[in-house]
Design an enzyme around this catalytic site. Structure first.
Site, PDB file in Angstrom:
ATOM      1  N   HIS A 196      34.025  47.646  41.037  1.00  0.00           N
ATOM      2  CA  HIS A 196      34.672  46.327  40.970  1.00  0.00           C
ATOM      3  C   HIS A 196      33.642  45.270  41.337  1.00  0.00           C
ATOM      4  O   HIS A 196      32.866  45.462  42.268  1.00  0.00           O
ATOM      5  CB  HIS A 196      35.837  46.309  41.971  1.00  0.00           C
ATOM      6  N   CYS A 234      36.550  42.672  36.081  1.00  0.00           N
ATOM      7  CA  CYS A 234      37.588  41.847  36.699  1.00  0.00           C
ATOM      8  C   CYS A 234      37.313  40.395  36.348  1.00  0.00           C
ATOM      9  O   CYS A 234      36.358  39.789  36.852  1.00  0.00           O
ATOM     10  CB  CYS A 234      37.619  42.059  38.209  1.00  0.00           C
ATOM     11  N   HIS A 261      40.669  44.326  34.899  1.00  0.00           N
ATOM     12  CA  HIS A 261      41.630  43.515  35.641  1.00  0.00           C
ATOM     13  C   HIS A 261      41.688  42.166  34.944  1.00  0.00           C
ATOM     14  O   HIS A 261      40.676  41.449  34.937  1.00  0.00           O
ATOM     15  CB  HIS A 261      41.159  43.265  37.084  1.00  0.00           C
ATOM     16  N   ASP A 306      46.227  41.344  36.849  1.00  0.00           N
ATOM     17  CA  ASP A 306      45.781  41.208  38.234  1.00  0.00           C
ATOM     18  C   ASP A 306      46.554  40.068  38.876  1.00  0.00           C
ATOM     19  O   ASP A 306      47.275  39.347  38.191  1.00  0.00           O
ATOM     20  CB  ASP A 306      44.268  40.960  38.243  1.00  0.00           C
ATOM     21  N   HIS A 307      46.385  39.927  40.167  1.00  0.00           N
ATOM     22  CA  HIS A 307      47.090  38.934  40.987  1.00  0.00           C
ATOM     23  C   HIS A 307      48.059  38.026  40.239  1.00  0.00           C
ATOM     24  O   HIS A 307      47.664  37.235  39.382  1.00  0.00           O
ATOM     25  CB  HIS A 307      46.079  38.010  41.671  1.00  0.00           C
ATOM     26  N   TYR A 320      50.353  40.396  44.763  1.00  0.00           N
ATOM     27  CA  TYR A 320      50.927  41.648  44.249  1.00  0.00           C
ATOM     28  C   TYR A 320      52.453  41.707  44.284  1.00  0.00           C
ATOM     29  O   TYR A 320      53.043  42.734  44.561  1.00  0.00           O
ATOM     30  CB  TYR A 320      50.307  42.845  44.976  1.00  0.00           C
TER      31      TYR A 320
HETATM   32  C1  DNO Z   1      42.078  42.559  44.992  1.00  0.00           C
HETATM   33  C2  DNO Z   1      41.485  43.724  44.347  1.00  0.00           C
HETATM   34  C3  DNO Z   1      40.394  44.334  45.201  1.00  0.00           C
HETATM   35  C4  DNO Z   1      39.955  45.642  44.611  1.00  0.00           C
HETATM   36  C5  DNO Z   1      38.839  46.286  45.362  1.00  0.00           C
HETATM   37  C6  DNO Z   1      38.321  47.471  44.589  1.00  0.00           C
HETATM   38  O1  DNO Z   1      43.160  42.209  44.695  1.00  0.00           O
HETATM   39  O2  DNO Z   1      41.029  43.443  43.091  1.00  0.00           O
HETATM   40  O3  DNO Z   1      40.878  44.533  46.498  1.00  0.00           O
HETATM   41  O4  DNO Z   1      41.022  46.538  44.626  1.00  0.00           O
HETATM   42  O5  DNO Z   1      37.812  45.413  45.595  1.00  0.00           O
HETATM   43  O6  DNO Z   1      37.653  48.299  45.446  1.00  0.00           O
END
Ligand code: DNO
Length: 344
Positions: A196, A234, A261, A306-307, A320
């Protein structure tokens, strides 16, 4: 593409029975959360997690994260034991059909934000980052929800001291040493590692960050060419880097992006940003362009929204909650379907 959803295990307030109802969902991205960082994930714990997924008709092919022990990042002599443990966890996960492991190599801290509930005009709220506010924080007393690990103040102090003098070069060498140590386990288990990017993609509190831009990946793949050494693309993390062209990066990096992501952010000032809904029109990143670039480059990996924001009165785990990530999943699924059908 396989659409997935992050699930924080049995303690997550969102039940798997809800996640399976989101259109297009193939599986969840999850982890064993209560084994200390660095120890082997026992088979019975992995099987229990897998059983929950099976019972709800969801696949468990992606793990996020198997956290990397700080001794590995620091290059301490004890790292060999932790690397052997990590390899054993990879073997165990391979036995239940896991195909991809997301991890990061950020010293001490995972993602950083300065406000977890920034109100938007429409009444929703989301995470945001203001650089001046971050600089005012004391790293010796910092914790954000959703991190894989948290330290007592004593541990945190000792760790920050241990990183004094750590350079980008040394940290990168330690990453390469780690990857070389676990590649044989990945070869045997058929598992892809997916690093990531650093979030946000710049040094924090004097701690080096090394996965921040296009060149980071050139370096990473030339140091460890094994195809099991891959990435989590990401968009929200890399997108905060003003020089990162996400559409171009998606195109170039697609073959090694085993996990994506998709997150939208709105940039402001020189370094600040706020997370927002996934739609292209809502932020600074061209979601359509990114999806298109991935599809055209033959991307076949895992994707997750993601988020998300808190909407409809939800007060979810920061980033989340259920509702906005579910909306994001549908939007992203639609983008993929449209682009896939129009490029055939
Ligand atoms: C946040 C995530 C990170 C991710 C870690 C992977 O929301 O994208 O916490 O899970 O960095 O190791």
């Amino acid at each position: 593409m396989k659409m997935t959803f992050r699930w924080y295990g049995e303690k997550d307030s969102i039940p798997l029975s809800y996640i399976r109802q989101i259109p297009g969902m193939s599986g969840v991205v999850t982890a064993v959360y209560d084994i200390p960082v660095g120890e082997v994930w026992p088979m019975d714990r992995i099987l229990r997690l897998k059983e929950f997924c099976d019972q709800n008709g969801l696949e468990m092919e992606v793990i996020e994260s198997v956290p990397v022990h700080e001794d590995i990042k620091l290059g301490r002599p004890t790292r060999d034991r932790y690397i052997a443990n990590y390899a054993q966890t990879i073997e165990n996960l391979g036995r239940v059909g896991v195909k991809c492991i997301c991890y990061n190599f950020m010293p001490v801290f995972d993602w950083l934000r300065t406000n977890l509930k920034t109100e938007a005009e429409d009444g929703s709220n989301s995470l945001s980052y203001r650089h001046d506010e971050l600089m005012a924080l004391d790293p010796h007393d910092l914790h954000l929800p959703g991190w894989d690990e948290s330290y007592t103040p004593g541990e945190l102090n000792a760790l920050l001291d241990a990183y004094a003098g750590m350079t980008h070069e040394k940290l990168f060498e330690n990453l390469v040493y780690f990857l070389e140590g676990i590649m044989p386990a990945c070869d045997a288990a058929g598992i892809n590692m997916a690093i990531h990017p650093d979030d946000p993609p710049w040094d924090m509190f004097g701690l080096p960050r090394i996965i921040t831009c296009d060149e980071s990946y050139d370096k990473l793949f030339s140091a460890v060419p094994n195809p099991h050494n891959g990435i989590t693309l990401c968009t929200g993390s890399l997108g905060a880097g003003r020089d990162n062209d996400l559409v171009a990066m998606a195109k170039k990096l697609a073959p090694r992006s085993y996990f994506v992501h998709l997150r939208q952010i709105k940039l402001s000032g020189e370094l600040d940003f706020c997370e927002c809904g996934h739609l292209t029109e809502k932020g600074s990143l061209d979601m359509y362009g990114i999806v298109r670039a991935l599809v055209e480059a033959g991307f076949e990996g895992y994707v997750r929204p993601d988020h998300g924001r808190n909407i409809w009165g939800e007060d979810g785990k920061p980033g989340y909650g259920l509702y906005d990530r579910a909306l994001g999943a549908c939007y992203l699924y639609g983008l993929f379907e449209a682009v896939e059908k129009s490029t055939k």
